[in-house]
Motif scaffolding. Structure first.
Motif, PDB file in Angstrom:
ATOM      1  N   GLN A 183      -3.226   7.448  -4.006  1.00 58.87           N
ATOM      2  CA  GLN A 183      -3.201   5.977  -3.647  1.00 58.87           C
ATOM      3  C   GLN A 183      -3.120   4.693  -4.582  1.00 58.87           C
ATOM      4  O   GLN A 183      -4.105   4.760  -5.528  1.00 58.87           O
ATOM      5  N   ASN A 184      -2.653   4.331  -3.717  1.00 57.24           N
ATOM      6  CA  ASN A 184      -2.083   2.347  -4.777  1.00 57.24           C
ATOM      7  C   ASN A 184      -2.091   1.120  -3.668  1.00 57.24           C
ATOM      8  O   ASN A 184      -1.477   1.375  -2.239  1.00 57.24           O
TER       9      ASN A 184
ATOM     10  N   ASN B 218       0.448  -0.565  -0.378  1.00 58.50           N
ATOM     11  CA  ASN B 218       0.180   0.131   0.166  1.00 58.50           C
ATOM     12  C   ASN B 218       1.411   1.185   0.372  1.00 58.50           C
ATOM     13  O   ASN B 218       1.536   1.020   0.381  1.00 58.50           O
ATOM     14  N   ARG B 219       0.929   2.282  -0.966  1.00 54.04           N
ATOM     15  CA  ARG B 219       1.603   3.364  -0.979  1.00 54.04           C
ATOM     16  C   ARG B 219       0.740   4.644  -1.162  1.00 54.04           C
ATOM     17  O   ARG B 219      -0.819   4.252  -2.117  1.00 54.04           O
TER      18      ARG B 219
ATOM     19  N   ILE C  50      -3.345   3.759 -12.892  1.00 55.28           N
ATOM     20  CA  ILE C  50      -4.595   4.136 -12.447  1.00 55.28           C
ATOM     21  C   ILE C  50      -5.673   2.456 -12.806  1.00 55.28           C
ATOM     22  O   ILE C  50      -5.734   1.859 -14.128  1.00 55.28           O
ATOM     23  N   THR C  51      -7.024   1.685 -12.332  1.00 57.24           N
ATOM     24  CA  THR C  51      -7.458   1.272 -12.213  1.00 57.24           C
ATOM     25  C   THR C  51      -9.140   2.134 -12.492  1.00 57.24           C
ATOM     26  O   THR C  51      -9.111   3.169 -11.997  1.00 57.24           O
TER      27      THR C  51
ATOM     28  N   GLY D 245      -5.318   1.696  -7.895  1.00 57.64           N
ATOM     29  CA  GLY D 245      -5.135   3.008  -8.190  1.00 57.64           C
ATOM     30  C   GLY D 245      -5.626   4.564  -8.309  1.00 57.64           C
ATOM     31  O   GLY D 245      -6.485   4.402  -9.051  1.00 57.64           O
ATOM     32  N   THR D 246      -5.761   5.152  -6.954  1.00 58.74           N
ATOM     33  CA  THR D 246      -6.789   6.383  -7.709  1.00 58.74           C
ATOM     34  C   THR D 246      -5.927   7.829  -6.984  1.00 58.74           C
ATOM     35  O   THR D 246      -4.367   7.019  -6.781  1.00 58.74           O
ATOM     36  N   GLY D 247      -6.654   8.925  -8.043  1.00 62.76           N
ATOM     37  CA  GLY D 247      -5.834   9.664  -7.617  1.00 62.76           C
ATOM     38  C   GLY D 247      -4.702  10.410  -8.882  1.00 62.76           C
ATOM     39  O   GLY D 247      -5.143  10.065 -10.301  1.00 62.76           O
TER      40      GLY D 247
END
Length: 465
Positions: A81-82, A70-71, A117-118, A105-107
């Motif tokens: 955010q991942n 998590n990152r 990105i998902t 993945g967001t942001g």
């Protein structure tokens, strides 16, 4: 009258156990107790438990592994955010590994990180990795598991070896104890003879039939035989102490056998098939050291097979598919399927070649050790059969000697009663008979010890009844 009735009542109320006959201690009792509680055997059993733990540990190489990464980017040009969770499952089937996972993945991301990105519900992925050359037939996981399984067999053979050694030692201590008991009986018999005739000698001295020094000589003989009895008693106590190490109670503590538990005599001679070839064939299938060396060779062969396999190139086929769930910013379907072929080949191959050479050398070493073990077992069987034959012959000759000594003793005693001999010669004849009796019981003890050696040479647990 009242006193007699009270005595009868007390007699009837006493526990029956007080009148129970003390049970004779036999070899089977000692061996059974040693197998249950002897510390050295229990310690060997624990080593087997260690190998069971090692086997479970080796199975752990195929445990399912869950990973999470998590990152969060909290300071910078792009805040994102991942979240990534993966599952990996190695299998023993051709080295195949299955894996899968979920990530989200967001942001905001730079263009070159767009794959992070998902969709809104994240991305599901699954795949498989199949070795095509190296690690296909065997790999470190499977080799370790097989070697750990073989280690359990080795530990079992070590327990069998310890059991054979303990049974042999316990049998030796038991026959030493029986021998010491018989020796004490002989010493007490010789002392009783000298003491019983003392009053008769004194009467003959008083009557002037024999001189005074005959009575003095008999007193000397009594003192000498008392000393022999003390020595025999000490030998019996010493042998009982040694036997107690193997004959243990329910709590596993040594227990001292009593004089009342001694057998009256040695049992019948053990029946043994003196065919060396049959004994050798039997020993080849029973001796634990041969079984242990055979399993150790299989362990080494597994290592050699692994290291030869490790010298091959690593060519792995991987297939990975992923599916996005939910809606993405672009509104595009990002379902993907990848097929990969990975190649890995160290040019020198020194690590695998060196380990293969070491495994090959160890395998040859085990072959030579097996050859030596077979030679020793053959020698053990020959020596045990030779000792059995010699013990039987010696016992037969000593019994003839004992019979002759008894006849001479009786004749010398008659001559003394007739005034044609003296106590010196009578004492010498009695001691000669006693020495012959001691030689006979020593020969019997050696015969049963030779039988214990024979059973150990065969690697069998059969005991003398």
């Amino acid at each position: 009258m009242m006193t007699n009735q009270v005595a009868l009542l007390v007699f009837l109320l006493l526990p029956a156990a007080l009148y129970a006959k003390v049970q004779t201690l036999v070899l089977d009792d000692v061996l059974s107790a040693a197998e249950k509680s002897f510390p050295a055997l229990l310690a060997t059993e624990q080593r087997r438990m260690v190998t069971e733990g090692d086997y479970i540990s080796a199975q752990g190489a195929f445990d399912t592994v869950v990973k999470s990464q998590n990152r969060w980017s909290v300071i910078g040009l792009y805040e994102n955010q991942n979240y990534d969770v993966s599952v990996e499952q190695p299998t023993p089937y051709w080295g195949t590994t299955f894996f899968g996972g979920w990530r989200r993945g967001t942001g905001d991301y730079p263009i070159y990180d767009g794959k992070n990105i998902t969709a809104t519900d994240g991305e599901l992925r699954a795949g498989v990795n199949v070795p095509l050359w190296r690690n296909r037939e065997i790999d470190r996981r499977r080799a370790g598991l097989k070697q750990a399984e073989l280690a359990q067999l080795i530990a079992g053979h070590d327990v069998d070896q310890a059991l054979l050694d303990i049974r042999r030692q316990a049998a030796y201590r038991y026959w030493d104890w029986v021998l010491a008991g018989q020796r004490l009986l002989i010493a007490e018999h010789l002392l009783k003879i000298a003491e019983e005739r003392n009053s008769g000698i004194l009467e003959r001295v008083a009557a002037g039939d024999i001189p005074q020094f005959e009575a003095l000589d008999n007193q000397r003989a009594i003192i000498e035989r008392q000393e022999r009895r003390v020595a025999a008693q000490r030998m019996l106590e010493q042998s009982a102490i040694q036997l107690s190490l193997y004959w243990r109670d329910e709590k596993g503590e040594p227990q001292m056998p009593t004089t009342e538990q001694l057998p009256k005599d040695f049992p019948k001679e053990p029946v043994v098939d003196a065919d060396y070839h049959k004994a050798w064939v039997h020993a080849q299938t029973q001796r634990p050291e041969l079984k242990r060396l055979d399993v150790q060779a299989k362990q080494t062969e597994t290592e050699l097979e692994l290291q030869k396999n490790q010298q091959a190139p690593a060519v792995d086929l991987s297939v990975v598919g992923s599916v996005d769930n939910g809606k993405g910013k672009s509104g595009l379907n990002r379902d993907e399927l990848y097929v990969g072929l990975n190649f890995d080949f160290p040019l020198q191959q020194r690590a695998a070649k060196g380990k293969a050479q070491a495994a090959a050398a160890n395998l040859q070493r085990l072959k030579w050790e097996t050859n030596l073990a077979e030679n020793r077992i053959a020698a053990d069987i020959k020596d045990a059969l030779s000792r059995l034959a010699a013990s039987r012959q010696r016992l037969s000759l000593i019994k003839e000697q004992q019979k002759t000594a008894e006849e001479l003793e009786n004749g010398e005693r008659e001559r003394f009663d007739l005034g044609a001999s003296n106590i010196l010669f009578v004492n010498m004849r009695e001691l000669a008979t006693g020495d012959a009796a001691i030689m006979a019981i020593e020969a019997s003890s050696n015969l049963f010890k030779a039988h214990a050696d024979y059973l150990a040479a065969l690697g069998t647990h059969t005991v003398v009844k």
